[in-house]
Design a protein around this motif. Structure first.
Motif, PDB file in Angstrom:
ATOM      1  N   SER A 108       3.731  -4.173  -6.810  1.00 57.30           N
ATOM      2  CA  SER A 108       3.826  -3.404  -5.742  1.00 57.30           C
ATOM      3  C   SER A 108       4.014  -1.845  -6.187  1.00 57.30           C
ATOM      4  CB  SER A 108       5.348  -3.821  -5.079  1.00 57.30           C
ATOM      5  OG  SER A 108       5.141  -5.262  -4.946  1.00 57.30           O
ATOM      6  N   LEU A 109       3.037  -1.313  -6.565  1.00 60.21           N
ATOM      7  CA  LEU A 109       2.953  -0.066  -7.108  1.00 60.21           C
ATOM      8  C   LEU A 109       2.618   1.010  -5.891  1.00 60.21           C
ATOM      9  CD1 LEU A 109       0.993  -0.683 -10.541  1.00 60.21           C
ATOM     10  CD2 LEU A 109       3.448  -0.534 -10.190  1.00 60.21           C
ATOM     11  N   TYR A 110       3.097   2.118  -6.411  1.00 57.59           N
ATOM     12  CA  TYR A 110       2.588   3.572  -5.796  1.00 57.59           C
ATOM     13  C   TYR A 110       1.773   4.504  -6.462  1.00 57.59           C
ATOM     14  CZ  TYR A 110       6.917   1.990  -3.133  1.00 57.59           C
ATOM     15  OH  TYR A 110       8.141   1.336  -2.587  1.00 57.59           O
ATOM     16  N   VAL A 111       0.768   4.801  -5.523  1.00 54.01           N
ATOM     17  CA  VAL A 111      -0.140   5.893  -6.180  1.00 54.01           C
ATOM     18  C   VAL A 111      -0.084   7.082  -5.059  1.00 54.01           C
ATOM     19  CG1 VAL A 111      -2.592   6.573  -6.713  1.00 54.01           C
ATOM     20  CG2 VAL A 111      -1.634   4.168  -7.214  1.00 54.01           C
TER      21      VAL A 111
ATOM     22  N   ARG B 104       6.099   0.066 -14.628  1.00 53.36           N
ATOM     23  CA  ARG B 104       7.167  -0.976 -14.076  1.00 53.36           C
ATOM     24  C   ARG B 104       6.908  -1.389 -12.769  1.00 53.36           C
ATOM     25  NH1 ARG B 104      10.382   0.851 -10.181  1.00 53.36           N
ATOM     26  NH2 ARG B 104      11.347   2.906 -10.331  1.00 53.36           N
ATOM     27  N   ALA B 105       7.418  -2.674 -12.209  1.00 55.99           N
ATOM     28  CA  ALA B 105       7.309  -3.050 -10.965  1.00 55.99           C
ATOM     29  C   ALA B 105       7.882  -1.869 -10.037  1.00 55.99           C
ATOM     30  CB  ALA B 105       8.083  -4.368 -10.999  1.00 55.99           C
ATOM     31  N   ARG B 106       6.980  -1.582  -9.023  1.00 56.51           N
ATOM     32  CA  ARG B 106       7.493  -0.445  -8.163  1.00 56.51           C
ATOM     33  C   ARG B 106       7.608   0.812  -8.720  1.00 56.51           C
ATOM     34  NH1 ARG B 106      11.930  -3.825  -6.230  1.00 56.51           N
ATOM     35  NH2 ARG B 106      13.415  -2.093  -6.505  1.00 56.51           N
ATOM     36  N   GLY B 107       6.612   1.000  -9.595  1.00 53.19           N
ATOM     37  CA  GLY B 107       6.623   2.446 -10.441  1.00 53.19           C
ATOM     38  C   GLY B 107       5.634   3.147  -9.455  1.00 53.19           C
ATOM     39  N   THR B 108       5.577   4.554  -9.983  1.00 54.57           N
ATOM     40  CA  THR B 108       4.619   5.212  -9.375  1.00 54.57           C
ATOM     41  C   THR B 108       3.670   6.125 -10.208  1.00 54.57           C
ATOM     42  OG1 THR B 108       6.424   5.941  -7.845  1.00 54.57           O
ATOM     43  CG2 THR B 108       4.712   7.458  -7.901  1.00 54.57           C
ATOM     44  N   LEU B 109       2.537   6.204  -9.830  1.00 53.48           N
ATOM     45  CA  LEU B 109       1.460   6.936 -10.564  1.00 53.48           C
ATOM     46  C   LEU B 109       1.088   8.091  -9.641  1.00 53.48           C
ATOM     47  CD1 LEU B 109      -0.909   7.496 -12.502  1.00 53.48           C
ATOM     48  CD2 LEU B 109      -2.341   5.799 -11.160  1.00 53.48           C
TER      49      LEU B 109
ATOM     50  N   PRO C 112     -13.579   4.777  -5.992  1.00 51.83           N
ATOM     51  CA  PRO C 112     -12.599   4.085  -4.977  1.00 51.83           C
ATOM     52  C   PRO C 112     -12.185   2.498  -5.696  1.00 51.83           C
ATOM     53  CG  PRO C 112     -14.646   5.017  -3.957  1.00 51.83           C
ATOM     54  CD  PRO C 112     -14.640   5.168  -5.295  1.00 51.83           C
ATOM     55  N   PHE C 113     -11.196   2.083  -5.235  1.00 55.93           N
ATOM     56  CA  PHE C 113     -10.548   0.874  -6.078  1.00 55.93           C
ATOM     57  C   PHE C 113      -9.829  -0.069  -4.943  1.00 55.93           C
ATOM     58  CE2 PHE C 113      -6.601   3.449  -5.990  1.00 55.93           C
ATOM     59  CZ  PHE C 113      -5.526   2.388  -6.240  1.00 55.93           C
ATOM     60  N   ASP C 114      -9.778  -1.374  -5.073  1.00 56.98           N
ATOM     61  CA  ASP C 114      -9.194  -2.311  -4.172  1.00 56.98           C
ATOM     62  C   ASP C 114      -7.690  -1.965  -4.256  1.00 56.98           C
ATOM     63  OD1 ASP C 114      -8.380  -4.434  -2.616  1.00 56.98           O
ATOM     64  OD2 ASP C 114      -9.349  -6.017  -4.173  1.00 56.98           O
ATOM     65  N   LEU C 115      -7.144  -1.613  -3.139  1.00 62.02           N
ATOM     66  CA  LEU C 115      -5.747  -1.608  -2.914  1.00 62.02           C
ATOM     67  C   LEU C 115      -4.738  -2.770  -3.423  1.00 62.02           C
ATOM     68  CD1 LEU C 115      -5.276   0.557   0.073  1.00 62.02           C
ATOM     69  CD2 LEU C 115      -4.990   1.329  -2.155  1.00 62.02           C
ATOM     70  N   GLN C 116      -5.665  -3.886  -3.369  1.00 57.90           N
ATOM     71  CA  GLN C 116      -4.524  -5.315  -3.493  1.00 57.90           C
ATOM     72  C   GLN C 116      -4.254  -5.025  -5.355  1.00 57.90           C
ATOM     73  OE1 GLN C 116      -3.825  -7.205  -1.632  1.00 57.90           O
ATOM     74  NE2 GLN C 116      -2.942  -8.726  -3.000  1.00 57.90           N
ATOM     75  N   ARG C 117      -4.910  -4.123  -6.030  1.00 61.57           N
ATOM     76  CA  ARG C 117      -4.620  -4.194  -7.391  1.00 61.57           C
ATOM     77  C   ARG C 117      -2.905  -3.454  -7.532  1.00 61.57           C
ATOM     78  NH1 ARG C 117      -8.616  -0.529 -10.415  1.00 61.57           N
ATOM     79  NH2 ARG C 117      -7.092  -0.936 -12.188  1.00 61.57           N
ATOM     80  N   LEU C 118      -2.850  -2.833  -6.461  1.00 59.57           N
ATOM     81  CA  LEU C 118      -1.392  -2.307  -6.303  1.00 59.57           C
ATOM     82  C   LEU C 118      -0.230  -3.342  -6.402  1.00 59.57           C
ATOM     83  CD1 LEU C 118      -1.717   0.856  -4.361  1.00 59.57           C
ATOM     84  CD2 LEU C 118      -1.884   0.685  -6.630  1.00 59.57           C
ATOM     85  N   ALA C 119      -0.510  -4.410  -5.466  1.00 57.14           N
ATOM     86  CA  ALA C 119       0.202  -5.799  -5.288  1.00 57.14           C
ATOM     87  C   ALA C 119       0.432  -6.389  -6.726  1.00 57.14           C
ATOM     88  CB  ALA C 119      -0.084  -6.467  -4.267  1.00 57.14           C
ATOM     89  N   GLN C 120      -0.784  -6.646  -7.276  1.00 55.54           N
ATOM     90  CA  GLN C 120      -1.001  -7.496  -8.252  1.00 55.54           C
ATOM     91  C   GLN C 120      -0.384  -6.905  -9.477  1.00 55.54           C
ATOM     92  OE1 GLN C 120      -5.240  -7.387  -8.575  1.00 55.54           O
ATOM     93  NE2 GLN C 120      -5.523  -9.231  -6.976  1.00 55.54           N
ATOM     94  N   ASN C 121      -0.259  -5.543  -9.541  1.00 55.01           N
ATOM     95  CA  ASN C 121       0.265  -5.037 -10.797  1.00 55.01           C
ATOM     96  C   ASN C 121       2.024  -4.865 -10.443  1.00 55.01           C
ATOM     97  OD1 ASN C 121      -2.233  -4.728 -11.648  1.00 55.01           O
ATOM     98  ND2 ASN C 121      -1.676  -2.975 -12.905  1.00 55.01           N
TER      99      ASN C 121
END
Length: 322
Positions: free
Chosen positions: A255-258, A227-232, A244-253
């Motif tokens: 505002s996720l947390y990893v 979900r939005a603002r969910g945590t992996l 390595p991955f683009d941190l911008q994906r967290l915003a696009q998906n």
């Protein structure tokens, strides 16, 4: 001399050989423990194969349970005859091992030796994931990969104790039956496209948290399932490490947390160790936490134990019993 499993070179399970080494002696602040059972874990596979460099010859093992037979200078809280367990020792594939006293956990009466040996690494991992890394609240939807495995099976039960709805991911129908028996609310067999199935189960919202021990092959699906603002919570890489991955994906998906946690960072002091172990031991004694031992092997059959571990067919802990 004590019997020990000794590895003299990197290689397959065949390099695990039974031998002898001098009796270990506890130094200041340490305990000498007569081994009742030692846990078999993938870190020893990686060390044996040379993926994690070690100095040869070496005796594998960091997890074990047994009885204190000698106490080093300065130890105040343990005595001869105490039963202890730990995931932070060294060379536990042996008749005896040494552990720092502040990294040993006292085993309560009523906890069998094999259960005590099976709890430290997998049990404490499941505990920190569920109670600390993402502290699950009642009503949360939690997705768990490898839900019938050692950590996964314990985590399913702990998640249910916290009031979560558990979506378990497994690789076979046999493992699906195990996950259901442990309390999983939904069980998905196979990993392909699981994010879409999670969204269907949550009416399009997505999961609050995904606990992912598979890594490379499931990472993208795990992000998409949130979900939005969910945590992996990425706590392993059985399929390989995530590139390595683009941190911008967290915003696009959304505002996720990893996060990428490790056990030692959640065992920072004696108080924290005692709290985590105490909750696990209490749950076992209450009958609300089942610790599954999938197989026991004598020291001389360490090779066979590693073969079974690497086959990924075991549903529970594998132990070496001197």
């Amino acid at each position: 001399m004590v019997r020990s499993v000794i590895v003299d070179r990197p290689g397959g399970p065949e390099v695990l050989a039974l031998g002898e080494r001098p009796d270990p002696e506890p130094g200041p602040g340490q305990l000498l423990v007569r081994t009742s059972a030692a846990g078999v874990n993938f870190i020893e596979v990686y060390q044996r194969e040379g993926i994690y460099p070690v100095e040869h010859p070496f005796t594998p093992g960091s997890e074990g349970a047994g009885t204190v037979t000698a106490v080093g200078e300065g130890v105040e809280h343990f005595a001869l005859g105490d039963r202890v367990t730990t995931s932070q020792a060294a060379r536990t594939y042996a008749d005896a091992f040494v552990v720092d006293a502040d990294k040993a956990l006292r085993v309560p009466a009523g906890i069998p030796d094999e259960v005590a040996a099976a709890i430290p690494l997998q049990g404490l991992t499941a505990h920190y994931l569920v109670r600390s890394t993402y502290p699950v609240q009642k009503g949360d939807v939690a997705v768990l990969t490898a839900a019938a495995g050692g950590v996964g099976g314990l985590a399913v039960q702990l998640l249910k104790r916290q009031g979560a709805t558990v979506v378990a991911l497994v690789g076979s129908e046999d493992k699906a039956r195990t996950a259901r028996s442990l309390g999983a609310d939904e069980v998905l067999v196979g990993y392909e496209g699981f994010a879409a199935r999670v969204r269907e189960l949550t009416d399009g919202r997505g999961a609050d948290v995904v606990y992912d021990s598979v890594g490379r092959d499931t990472f993208d699906e795990s992000l998409t399932a949130l979900r939005a603002r969910g945590t992996l919570v990425l706590f392993g890489g059985s399929s390989g490490q995530v590139p390595p991955f683009d941190l911008q994906r967290l915003a696009q998906n959304g505002s996720l947390y990893v996060t990428r946690p490790t056990l030692n960072d959640y065992l920072r002091d004696e108080k924290e160790r005692s709290w985590r172990a105490g909750e696990l031991f209490d749950a076992v004694l209450e009958g609300t936490l089942s610790v599954r031992v999938a197989g026991t092997f004598p020291l001389a059959e360490a090779r066979r134990a590693h073969e079974v571990l690497q086959s990924r067919t075991a549903q529970g802990k594998l132990l070496l019993v001197p």
